[in-house]
Design a protein around this motif. Structure first.
Motif, PDB file in Angstrom:
ATOM      1  N   MET A   1     -64.574  12.902   2.667  1.00 21.61           N
ATOM      2  CA  MET A   1     -64.537  12.200   1.395  1.00 21.61           C
ATOM      3  C   MET A   1     -64.403  10.722   1.666  1.00 21.61           C
ATOM      4  SD  MET A   1     -61.968  12.807  -1.776  1.00 21.61           S
ATOM      5  CE  MET A   1     -60.545  12.365  -0.811  1.00 21.61           C
ATOM      6  N   THR A   2     -65.003   9.888   0.810  1.00 19.74           N
ATOM      7  CA  THR A   2     -64.930   8.456   0.976  1.00 19.74           C
ATOM      8  C   THR A   2     -64.355   7.814  -0.268  1.00 19.74           C
ATOM      9  OG1 THR A   2     -67.150   8.159   0.110  1.00 19.74           O
ATOM     10  CG2 THR A   2     -66.938   8.421   2.480  1.00 19.74           C
ATOM     11  N   THR A   3     -63.835   6.614  -0.124  1.00 21.94           N
ATOM     12  CA  THR A   3     -63.332   5.842  -1.246  1.00 21.94           C
ATOM     13  C   THR A   3     -64.174   4.605  -1.375  1.00 21.94           C
ATOM     14  OG1 THR A   3     -61.109   6.610  -0.776  1.00 21.94           O
ATOM     15  CG2 THR A   3     -61.290   4.699  -2.195  1.00 21.94           C
TER      16      THR A   3
ATOM     17  N   GLU B   1     -53.481  13.972   0.917  1.00 18.22           N
ATOM     18  CA  GLU B   1     -53.179  15.385   1.150  1.00 18.22           C
ATOM     19  C   GLU B   1     -53.425  16.249  -0.097  1.00 18.22           C
ATOM     20  OE1 GLU B   1     -49.045  13.322   0.724  1.00 18.22           O
ATOM     21  OE2 GLU B   1     -51.070  12.827   1.393  1.00 18.22           O
ATOM     22  N   TYR B   2     -53.576  15.604  -1.255  1.00 16.65           N
ATOM     23  CA  TYR B   2     -53.844  16.343  -2.483  1.00 16.65           C
ATOM     24  C   TYR B   2     -55.280  16.160  -2.971  1.00 16.65           C
ATOM     25  CZ  TYR B   2     -48.758  16.717  -2.666  1.00 16.65           C
ATOM     26  OH  TYR B   2     -47.450  16.985  -2.360  1.00 16.65           O
ATOM     27  N   ALA B   3     -56.099  15.508  -2.175  1.00 13.78           N
ATOM     28  CA  ALA B   3     -57.470  15.209  -2.609  1.00 13.78           C
ATOM     29  C   ALA B   3     -58.301  16.471  -2.809  1.00 13.78           C
ATOM     30  CB  ALA B   3     -58.142  14.287  -1.598  1.00 13.78           C
TER      31      ALA B   3
END
Length: 320
Positions: free
Chosen positions: A1-3, A203-205
């Motif tokens: 995943m990326t931001t 950790e909750y993504a």
């Protein structure tokens, strides 16, 4: 995943029609009327799937018992902001500005009040409108922040607030509403969801992405196209989380949903809905009827199917 903090390629069209579950009837009198009003679950949405994973009893209260819940200022603000961002795309591209978006807020709030007059109770009458004014200012800030994350003058969504529904080969029906679907000139699909809260910690993504993968699965099964990108726009913290799914991702989600639905089916037939205590229990509207807080759930309104070899695993009778 990326931001990321900018716009990226875009998402697709899908089609759906709402289905109706059959009524369940037994006997007569008031109890029978309650049973007739209740229906067994017939489909799964991301929010209801999350409810069951969080607490099976909460799922029962919301889906089967349909117990009322008090409106919250935060959730209502989210609904308002979603409506504003949806309606902004009615404007020509050049007119999709922050002032234009904020100008939509009063009208959309009035529309919400017309459809749900009880929302007026969110704000005390004795403060001369200060609470409502502050709440609307907070909504304006969220709308403003969106313009720092995406450029609506460069976007032409294919769908907004898009209801999708599909039935898997197993017969499981999936449904939901996608905030925005974009399609790039190259045909790549992007699914976008607005969140008015803050982005979760890394950790909750995965939990946050569950909803988006659910939508991606539905679009894939409907259109045989795997969305190129899933995008969560967090207006509360000013972050954009993106994830590029592959077929293996969606197959895993499908297997998970089948297992989840089987658990829901078993609970529906047995009447055995267990509470699952978490830190979120403090926010639950149903503490008065939850065993974890000394309450007793209402009488189960559906027919119980006894399990082989013994009685059902539903809630015990009061005299047992």
């Amino acid at each position: 995943m990326t931001t990321s903090s900018g716009a990226v390629p875009g998402a697709a069209d899908a089609e759906g029609a709402a289905g109706a579950a059959a009524d369940i009837t037994v006997g007569g009198g008031a109890d029978a009327a309650a049973v007739r009003a209740a229906v067994a679950p017939s489909s799964l949405s991301p929010s209801r799937a999350s409810d069951f994973m969080r607490c099976p009893l909460l799922y029962r209260f919301r889906v089967i018992d349909k117990l009322p819940e008090k409106p919250s200022a935060a959730a209502t603000r989210g609904t308002l902001v979603h409506a504003v961002l949806e309606r902004l795309f009615d404007h020509p591209a050049a007119e999709r500005t922050a002032p234009a978006a904020k100008a939509l807020i009063p009208g959309q709030w009035e529309r919400l009040l017309e459809s749900k007059p009880e929302l007026a109770e969110l704000f005390p009458e004795g403060d001369e409108g200060a609470g409502l004014a502050q709440w609307l200012t907070e909504a304006e800030a969220l709308v403003d922040r969106w313009f720092t994350l995406e450029d609506p003058t460069r976007l032409e969504p294919v769908e907004r607030e898009f209801f999708v529904e599909t039935e898997l080969e197993s017969g499981l029906r999936l449904r939901g509403i996608i905030d925005r679907v974009d399609v790039a000139p190259t045909g790549e699909v992007r699914i976008v969801d607005y969140k008015t809260g803050k982005a979760p910690r890394p950790e909750y993504a995965e939990g946050a992405l569950f909803q988006m993968k659910f939508y991606a699965l539905v679009v894939w099964r409907l259109k045989q196209v795997v969305p190129r990108r899933l995008q969560l726009v967090y207006l509360g913290s000013g972050e954009v989380l993106t994830y590029d799914p592959v077929v293996e991702d969606l197959e895993r989600v499908e297997r998970k949903l089948h297992a989840l639905w089987e658990a829901i089916r078993e609970a529906t037939e047995s009447g055995d809905w267990r509470p699952r205590p978490t830190k979120l229990c403090g926010w639950c509207d149903h503490q008065a009827v939850c065993p974890e807080f000394g309450g007793t759930p209402p009488a189960y309104p559906l027919m119980i199917t006894p399990r082989p070899g013994g009685a059902s695993q539903g809630w015990p009778a009061e005299d047992s």
